[in-house]
Design an enzyme around this catalytic site. Structure first.
Site, short mmCIF file in Angstrom:
data_model
loop_
_atom_site.label_atom_id
_atom_site.label_comp_id
_atom_site.label_asym_id
_atom_site.label_seq_id
_atom_site.Cartn_x
_atom_site.Cartn_y
_atom_site.Cartn_z
CE LYS A 100 1.94 5.96 -3.12
NZ LYS A 100 1.42 6.22 -1.76
NE ARG A 119 -1.68 15.84 1.75
CZ ARG A 119 -1.87 15.16 2.88
NH1 ARG A 119 -1.65 15.73 4.04
NH2 ARG A 119 -2.28 13.91 2.83
N1 BES Z 1 -2.16 8.41 -3.61
C1 BES Z 1 -1.83 8.27 -2.25
C2 BES Z 1 -3.00 7.78 -1.39
C3 BES Z 1 -3.52 6.40 -1.72
C4 BES Z 1 -2.84 5.28 -1.30
C5 BES Z 1 -4.71 6.27 -2.37
C6 BES Z 1 -3.34 4.03 -1.59
C7 BES Z 1 -5.23 5.02 -2.65
C8 BES Z 1 -4.54 3.90 -2.27
C9 BES Z 1 -1.35 9.60 -1.66
O1 BES Z 1 -0.68 10.43 -2.53
C10 BES Z 1 -0.45 9.29 -0.53
O2 BES Z 1 0.53 8.66 -0.75
N2 BES Z 1 -0.82 9.73 0.66
C11 BES Z 1 -0.06 9.49 1.83
C12 BES Z 1 -0.15 10.73 2.68
C13 BES Z 1 0.78 10.74 3.85
C14 BES Z 1 2.22 10.82 3.36
C15 BES Z 1 0.44 11.93 4.71
C16 BES Z 1 -0.62 8.29 2.57
O3 BES Z 1 -1.84 8.10 2.57
O4 BES Z 1 0.16 7.52 3.11
ZN ZN Z 2 1.40 9.98 -2.66
#
Ligand code: BES
Ligand code: ZN
Ligand code: ZN
Length: 509
Positions: A285, A359
């Site tokens: 991230k 997921r």
């Molecule tokens: N934990 C994150 C989602 C998230 C981000 C929740 C910020 C709360 C605040 C999740 O694991 C994630 O990173 N999801 C990705 C999915 C994408 C790669 C399809 C996202 O939301 O960018």
């Molecule tokens: Zn994630």
């Protein structure tokens, strides 16, 4: 906090602070005894408009201060119950435990169990702060010693006592969930989450916790959960916290046995995402928000607190909580984009993005929960950042395969104040998770950006056996608040606890 009903005359109320919620322009509707304690100038300047707060110090009598809070004209979109919750919370936050150990909330005619519950709940959760890591323990609010609910005409009935007990249990559950979410990831590891579940189960004979570490998970082939965990020094844990109600007049309490009225006690399985830190893995991230990613176990925290609360409330319903707990870290042993893994269900997954890890762990969590043959299967997860774009921090997204369950969640949301909003899930979206090389991919088409929250749901649905009513709650926006509000602090909100307890109450027979 000791809670009692004050249903005697107002003259006999002795308190350091009385909170009074007032609809706009209606302060003349206050009982004369109360109105007389408020100076004329205060009557003139306090109009009762939304969020207006005025503290007055009566010159006579045994009420040290009266905190007037405006409810507004009630013409906006918020329900009366929600306006009441927010006004009480605002009033509560005017007070500190130091100068008001004894407080009271005026209910007057708002004498229904839900108002009683909400008043107590607000006194418990509105002053919440996470202070576990401050070396100075004495500053900061520390709860009130006594709370009186003032309803001069009310009878002290069983219904009242139940409402008060319920509020105490739900309040404790919300605070527990908030504490778990706010605990930094160096303390709140997957193993620690397992320890907490075990401790919670030890306190109530109706609860049983089972915690599987990686050796057990390997033996049982939980390939998706293990894949997420393989880059981390911390061991993944699959945590099951099961509540079986004691069914009266039966030899053994079994969820499959009929309840008193002859109908079957329902089984509800709740599955929570328990990523104790989500770095994104190899798809690391960006640094801006990575520091909040200890929140990524919020779904798991909510499941843990909700199951414990269902047991404390002795709800006549069988609840199985499953928490799929892991860290998501980059390292030489980490899962890589393009890897193909085999989930516990046998379905193979083409991992196109290691940051879509929630997921993956939920795939194994859902598959495991299904062996309990639940009547309803609900997962709750901080699954996508996209849901923040869609609904902000004010509503949780819901998707699923069963409209009746979605409707029930929507109704439970309206009643509890934790609102949910549906998103579509159909064959058009199911097509987004088709993989070129495996049974399913964890990244939707268009590099995962279009309809990202729905695609998360479409992926999870693959791991729900046909015929089980299932709903997915994406709390990516609601689990953590970026700013404090009337009854929540900045940080972990505990959103999902009230919603799911309300749903369980409604599904209980
Ligand atoms: N934990 C994150 C989602 C998230 C981000 C929740 C910020 C709360 C605040 C999740 O694991 C994630 O990173 N999801 C990705 C999915 C994408 C790669 C399809 C996202 O939301 O960018
Ligand atoms: Zn994630
Ligand atoms: Zn995540």
């Amino acid at each position: 906090m000791k809670v009692q009903l004050h249903n005697k005359s107002l003259d006999t109320l002795v308190t350091q602070a009385l909170i009074v919620t007032v609809p706009e322009g209606k302060d003349e509707a206050l009982p004369k005894k109360l109105g007389d304690l408020i100076p004329k100038a205060a009557h003139q300047s306090f109009t009762g408009q939304l969020d207006q707060v005025l503290t007055v110090f009566p010159a006579v009598g045994s009420i040290d201060r009266i905190v007037l809070v405006g409810l507004g004209d009630g013409k906006g979109s918020r329900s009366g119950a929600e306006l009441f919750r927010r006004a009480v919370a605002l009033g509560i936050k005017q007070l500190t435990a130091k100068d008001s150990a004894d407080i009271a909330i005026y209910l007057g005619g708002l004498f229904e169990p839900t108002y009683l519950t909400d008043a107590v709940l607000m006194a418990l959760i509105a002053p919440y702060q996470y202070r576990a890591h401050r070396s100075k323990k004495e500053d900061g609010p520390s709860g009130f010693a006594r709370l009186a609910l003032v309803a001069p005409e009310a009878a002290d009935s069983r219904v009242v006592r139940r409402a008060l007990r319920e509020a105490t249990i739900i309040g404790a559950a919300i605070i527990h969930a908030r504490n778990l979410i706010n605990t930094p990831s160096n303390f709140m590891t997957p193993s620690q989450l397992g320890t907490v579940a075990t401790q919670v189960a030890e306190e109530d004979p109706a609860l049983v916790a089972t915690v599987w570490g990686e050796a057990e998970l390997r033996k049982r082939q939980f390939g998706a959960l293990l894949a997420v965990s393989q880059g981390s020094q911390e061991e993944a844990q699959l945590i099951t916290l099961e509540y079986r109600p004691k069914v009266k007049s039966q030899k053994s309490a079994s969820a499959r046995q009929p309840s008193r009225d002859g109908s079957k006690i329902k089984t509800v399985a709740l599955v929570g995402k328990g990523i104790t830190f989500d770095s994104g893995g190899v798809n690391l991230k960006p640094s801006a928000h990575i520091g909040d990613m200890h929140l990524d176990m919020a779904g798991g925290a909510v499941v843990l607190a909700t199951v414990a609360a269902a047991a404390a409330l002795k709800l006549p319903i069988h609840v199985v909580g499953v928490i799929a707990a892991s860290e998501n870290m980059p390292s030489g042993s980490a899962l890589k984009p393009g890897d193909v893994i085999t989930s516990h269900s046998g379905l193979t997954i083409d991992v196109q993005d290691t940051d879509a890890e929630g997921r993956l762990v939920l795939a194994d969590g859902l598959d495991h929960a299904a062996i309990f043959k639940p009547d309803y299967l609900i997962d709750i997860a901080t699954l996508t950042g996209a849901v923040i774009v869609t609904l902000g921090e004010d509503r949780t997204a819901v998707l699923g395969n069963n409209q009746a369950l979605i409707d029930r969640l929507t109704a439970a949301g309206e009643a509890s104040g934790e609102l949910v909003w549906p998103l579509p899930l159909d064959d058009d979206y199911r097509a987004y998770v088709k993989s070129d090389i495996a049974d399913v991919t964890n990244l939707g088409k268009g590099k995962g950006r279009p309809a990202a929250t729905i695609v998360g749901g479409a992926f999870l649905e693959k791991f729900v056996p046909k015929g089980i009513p299932w709903a997915h709650l994406d709390i990516g926006g609601t689990a953590m608040r970026s700013e404090p509000g009337p009854y929540w602090p900045k940080g972990g909100s505990g959103t999902g606890v009230r919603l799911l307890i309300e749903l369980l109450k409604r599904l209980s027979v």
